[in-house]
Design a protein around this motif. Structure first.
Motif, PDB file in Angstrom:
ATOM      1  N   GLU A 119       0.817  -1.212   0.000  1.00  0.00           N
ATOM      2  CA  GLU A 119       0.000   0.000   0.000  1.00  0.00           C
ATOM      3  C   GLU A 119       0.854   1.266   0.000  1.00  0.00           C
ATOM      4  O   GLU A 119       0.362   2.339  -0.335  1.00  0.00           O
ATOM      5  CB  GLU A 119      -0.945   0.005   1.212  1.00  0.00           C
ATOM      6  CG  GLU A 119      -1.945  -1.137   1.214  1.00  0.00           C
ATOM      7  CD  GLU A 119      -2.822  -1.180  -0.026  1.00  0.00           C
ATOM      8  OE1 GLU A 119      -3.303  -0.109  -0.455  1.00  0.00           O
ATOM      9  OE2 GLU A 119      -3.024  -2.285  -0.571  1.00  0.00           O
ATOM     10  N   GLN A 120       2.123   1.152   0.363  1.00  0.00           N
ATOM     11  CA  GLN A 120       3.050   2.284   0.386  1.00  0.00           C
ATOM     12  C   GLN A 120       4.388   1.851  -0.213  1.00  0.00           C
ATOM     13  O   GLN A 120       5.387   1.700   0.486  1.00  0.00           O
ATOM     14  CB  GLN A 120       3.258   2.780   1.818  1.00  0.00           C
ATOM     15  CG  GLN A 120       2.013   3.302   2.474  1.00  0.00           C
ATOM     16  CD  GLN A 120       2.289   3.728   3.901  1.00  0.00           C
ATOM     17  OE1 GLN A 120       2.911   2.990   4.672  1.00  0.00           O
ATOM     18  NE2 GLN A 120       1.844   4.921   4.247  1.00  0.00           N
ATOM     19  N   PRO A 121       4.443   1.670  -1.509  1.00  0.00           N
ATOM     20  CA  PRO A 121       5.663   1.144  -2.129  1.00  0.00           C
ATOM     21  C   PRO A 121       6.876   2.055  -1.981  1.00  0.00           C
ATOM     22  O   PRO A 121       8.008   1.569  -1.952  1.00  0.00           O
ATOM     23  CB  PRO A 121       5.276   0.956  -3.597  1.00  0.00           C
ATOM     24  CG  PRO A 121       4.036   1.722  -3.799  1.00  0.00           C
ATOM     25  CD  PRO A 121       3.367   1.863  -2.483  1.00  0.00           C
ATOM     26  N   LEU A 122       6.662   3.349  -1.856  1.00  0.00           N
ATOM     27  CA  LEU A 122       7.808   4.249  -1.697  1.00  0.00           C
ATOM     28  C   LEU A 122       8.456   4.089  -0.324  1.00  0.00           C
ATOM     29  O   LEU A 122       9.645   4.361  -0.162  1.00  0.00           O
ATOM     30  CB  LEU A 122       7.395   5.701  -1.957  1.00  0.00           C
ATOM     31  CG  LEU A 122       6.895   5.969  -3.385  1.00  0.00           C
ATOM     32  CD1 LEU A 122       6.543   7.444  -3.562  1.00  0.00           C
ATOM     33  CD2 LEU A 122       7.901   5.522  -4.438  1.00  0.00           C
ATOM     34  N   VAL A 123       7.695   3.605   0.643  1.00  0.00           N
ATOM     35  CA  VAL A 123       8.266   3.269   1.954  1.00  0.00           C
ATOM     36  C   VAL A 123       9.233   2.097   1.775  1.00  0.00           C
ATOM     37  O   VAL A 123      10.315   2.071   2.364  1.00  0.00           O
ATOM     38  CB  VAL A 123       7.148   2.928   2.970  1.00  0.00           C
ATOM     39  CG1 VAL A 123       7.717   2.319   4.237  1.00  0.00           C
ATOM     40  CG2 VAL A 123       6.328   4.168   3.290  1.00  0.00           C
ATOM     41  N   ALA A 124       8.840   1.135   0.950  1.00  0.00           N
ATOM     42  CA  ALA A 124       9.721  -0.009   0.661  1.00  0.00           C
ATOM     43  C   ALA A 124      10.987   0.454  -0.048  1.00  0.00           C
ATOM     44  O   ALA A 124      12.084  -0.023   0.257  1.00  0.00           O
ATOM     45  CB  ALA A 124       8.983  -1.040  -0.188  1.00  0.00           C
ATOM     46  N   LEU A 125      10.850   1.394  -0.985  1.00  0.00           N
ATOM     47  CA  LEU A 125      12.022   1.926  -1.690  1.00  0.00           C
ATOM     48  C   LEU A 125      12.980   2.593  -0.709  1.00  0.00           C
ATOM     49  O   LEU A 125      14.187   2.334  -0.736  1.00  0.00           O
ATOM     50  CB  LEU A 125      11.579   2.919  -2.775  1.00  0.00           C
ATOM     51  CG  LEU A 125      12.673   3.678  -3.515  1.00  0.00           C
ATOM     52  CD1 LEU A 125      13.636   2.728  -4.203  1.00  0.00           C
ATOM     53  CD2 LEU A 125      12.050   4.636  -4.530  1.00  0.00           C
ATOM     54  N   ALA A 126      12.452   3.419   0.174  1.00  0.00           N
ATOM     55  CA  ALA A 126      13.298   4.090   1.171  1.00  0.00           C
ATOM     56  C   ALA A 126      13.972   3.070   2.090  1.00  0.00           C
ATOM     57  O   ALA A 126      15.166   3.198   2.405  1.00  0.00           O
ATOM     58  CB  ALA A 126      12.469   5.074   1.986  1.00  0.00           C
TER      59      ALA A 126
END
Length: 166
Positions: free
Chosen positions: A91-98
């Protein structure tokens, strides 16, 4: 009497549907929709949540990395989208990227492995032999992806993705 009307209604609806379909070609989409049944995708996107997350990461990387579409983007996208972190943060893929950037920055071994994969991808794209850094030897002047450069890029990605402290 109402039973007679109820039995006539499906026949009338079927006749109307036949007339409508006579004027149009049958497509693969029609076959899939018919097989899935009515309301199969009601309220749902036909694109899976994993694909949506992968696309969001790719779009963000393409617009925020200097080599948008280049080897660093390709390898970083692959690294993030195949990680457990992404599955935990669909639901928050940019959190995974970070989080992936943080993980790589905290491990010199992971950083070197990432840079090696970026060098391999660069060599594949350019049709040239990749430039690998060697321990104790300064990087070549024409090496487009050094450990220090990738470390700086990942640090900037983390900073850009960090939640604002307002």
């Amino acid at each position: 009497m109402s039973n007679r009307r109820d039995s006539e209604r499906p026949k009338a609806e079927a006749e109307i549907e036949r007339e409508i379909r006579q004027g149009r070609a049958f497509s693969l989409g029609d076959a899939i929709a018919r097989a899935a049944g009515p309301g199969a995708l009601k309220g749902e996107s036909p694109v899976s949540r994993v694909q949506q997350a992968e696309t969001e990461i790719k779009t963000w990387l393409r617009s925020h990395l200097a080599d948008g579409g280049g080897p660093l983007e390709v390898v970083l996208h692959r690294y993030v989208t195949t990680s457990e972190l992404m599955l935990e943060n669909l639901e928050q893929p940019l959190v995974a990227l970070a989080a992936c950037c943080r993980r790589v920055l905290e491990s010199e071994g992971l950083l070197k492995e990432l840079v090696r994969n970026v060098d391999l991808e660069w060599g594949r794209i350019m049709g040239e032999r990749p430039h690998f850094e060697k321990e104790g030897i300064p990087p070549r002047a024409d090496d487009p992806y050094t450990i220090d450069l990738v470390r700086n890029v990942l640090s900037r990605v983390r900073e850009q993705l960090a939640p604002s402290k307002e």
